[in-house]
Write an enzyme that holds these catalytic residues in place. Structure first.
Site, PDB file in Angstrom:
ATOM      1  CE  LYS A  37      -1.186   2.532   2.862  1.00 55.61           C
ATOM      2  NZ  LYS A  37      -0.762   3.963   3.197  1.00 55.61           N
ATOM      3  CB  THR A  59       2.423   5.461   5.550  1.00 58.67           C
ATOM      4  OG1 THR A  59       2.653   6.551   6.313  1.00 58.67           O
ATOM      5  CG2 THR A  59       2.428   4.135   6.270  1.00 58.67           C
ATOM      6  CG  ASN A  89      -1.549  15.105   0.712  1.00 58.66           C
ATOM      7  OD1 ASN A  89      -1.366  14.278   1.582  1.00 58.66           O
ATOM      8  ND2 ASN A  89      -1.467  14.823  -0.582  1.00 58.66           N
TER       9      ASN A  89
END
Length: 429
Positions: A188, A207, A424
């Site tokens: 991911k 991440t 974001n």
């Protein structure tokens, strides 16, 4: 009358690609606002050899601290990988470490193993306490859903997603005396992507989350060595936004269920030739890692261009990598790509501040097969319309020759769009 029924799901994974000796599952713990599955696991039938790389960010999430401890205590043998999405369990102090440990204790009771045989992972928002009660409450359903089929591995891949728009899977295999050795991986990652994975003899450091599975027989030292080389040439060669996550983890598990042993690279002499099994395994593992790395870049948040930077002519490979990162992290370069603007001067400027030895008069730049810059100046063959049209393609290759030596690298990155900013600008609200 037109058929309005949903199109049948096309599996990303086939059953014959899934390594033997593992089961997988996903469940809903209530961490994702969407209500989608957000807790996943991989369970080895018996203790599996483990190797891992972690973020080099000095701010390290609690599950990485606990995972490293468990790897060391259990001599790199694991039974369970437990992953939650929606909460990074980072910047949560000792309470976060305790929360990760509590999850391992609860999982160990459910999956019938020792707590230090459980490897925790988390991804999501930073600075929010991990809701342990929600995770532990979902463990019985997670256990009940275990299975070894391709669909079960795909469920795990989907549950670990956050801003990803698609799950990510890659596989490879090879035969040894009629026995097939399988390697498969899921990942991911779509934003906060600039892995700088590191490894050390006592406590390896990556991440982005990547989980690799194989049914080969691997000793811990062999697994660590092979993983380091595969990851360094794949995950350490990508960047979406230049931000290195606090939670980046790459974990390799080997069940040994195929019965085929991989002995690793020999470092005895420079002329030693690896045995065929090691060479085949190394090649397969590197292909899986590179495929997953490219899929992460292709799913970058808000991107419209995937860019391969082919750097050559550097004094060393390390210099070539520094140039690639300098270009990939320039907002001016990335926004030019977003606008299909052939502003090659921005690329040249990024090379100039990369911090390596260069001679500007030797630098050549091409967009695909189109000459753009020769010997540090505008090429006589430069065609602005053709260059602009080339940059309209989704996949681009930028060739840069520094003209100094044999150092080179391939690096994959993206443009920077208004959609990335939108995603974001309100991530936590």
């Amino acid at each position: 009358m037109a058929d309005t029924s949903p199109a049948p799901h096309t599996p990303l994974i086939r059953d014959d690609q899934v390594p033997r000796g593992f089961s997988f599952a996903a469940a809903r713990a209530g961490l994702k606002a969407s209500g989608k599955p957000d807790l996943a696991c991989a369970v080895a039938d018996r203790p599996a050899t483990a190797a891992a790389m972690f973020t080099s960010n000095k701010v390290i999430a609690a599950p990485l601290i606990v995972g490293q401890r468990h790897l060391h205590r259990n001599q790199h043998q694991l039974r369970v990988v437990l992953v939650n999405a929606g909460n990074a369990n980072c910047a949560t102090g000792e309470a976060g470490v305790t929360a990760a440990q509590q999850c391992c204790v609860s999982a160990a009771a459910i999956f019938d193993c020792e707590p230090h045989s459980v490897f925790p992972s988390s991804t999501g928002i930073i600075g929010v306490p991990l809701p342990v009660d929600k995770l532990t409450a979902a463990l019985p359903a997670l256990h009940a859903g275990l299975g070894s089929s391709a669909s079960h591995l795909e469920q795990m891949a989907e549950a670990i997603m956050t801003t990803d728009t698609r799950s990510k899977f890659a596989a490879a295999s090879f035969d040894v005396h009629g026995v097939t050795v399988r390697i498969a991986g899921i990942a991911k990652g779509a934003g906060m992507i600039h892995p700088q994975l590191q490894a050390a003899p006592a406590a390896p450091h990556a991440t982005m989350l990547v989980y690799l599975f194989t049914d080969a027989v691997l000793a811990p030292a062999v697994a660590s060595d092979l993983l380091y080389h595969a990851a360094d040439n794949s995950f350490n060669r990508i960047s979406i936004d230049g931000d290195t996550s606090t939670n980046d983890t790459v974990l390799l598990l080997a069940s040994g269920a195929s019965g085929i042993s991989v002995h690793g690279h020999s470092h005895a002499t420079a002329t030693t030739v690896d045995d065929p099994v090691t060479a085949a395994f190394s090649s397969a593992l590197e292909s899986v890692c590179l495929a997953l790395a490219k899929r992460i870049v292709e799913d970058g948040e808000g991107i419209e261009h995937v860019v391969e930077l082919a750097i050559g002519g550097a004094l060393t490979d390390a210099d070539a990598l520094r140039v690639a990162r300098s270009i990939a992290h320039s907002p001016l370069v990335k926004t030019a790509w977003a606008g299909c603007d052939p502003n090659w001067g921005r690329i040249l400027a990024a090379i100039g501040y990369a911090g390596i030895a260069i001679d500007p008069a030797r630098i050549d730049i091409s967009f695909g097969d189109l000459e753009i810059c020769r010997e540090g100046c505008l090429s006589a063959k430069f065609d602005e319309t053709a260059a602009h049209d080339y940059l309209k393609q989704r996949e681009l290759t930028i060739h840069i020759d520094l003209g100094l030596g044999q150092g080179s690298c391939r690096f994959f990155t993206t443009d920077l769009t208004a959609e990335y900013v939108r995603i974001n600008s309100d991530y936590s609200t």
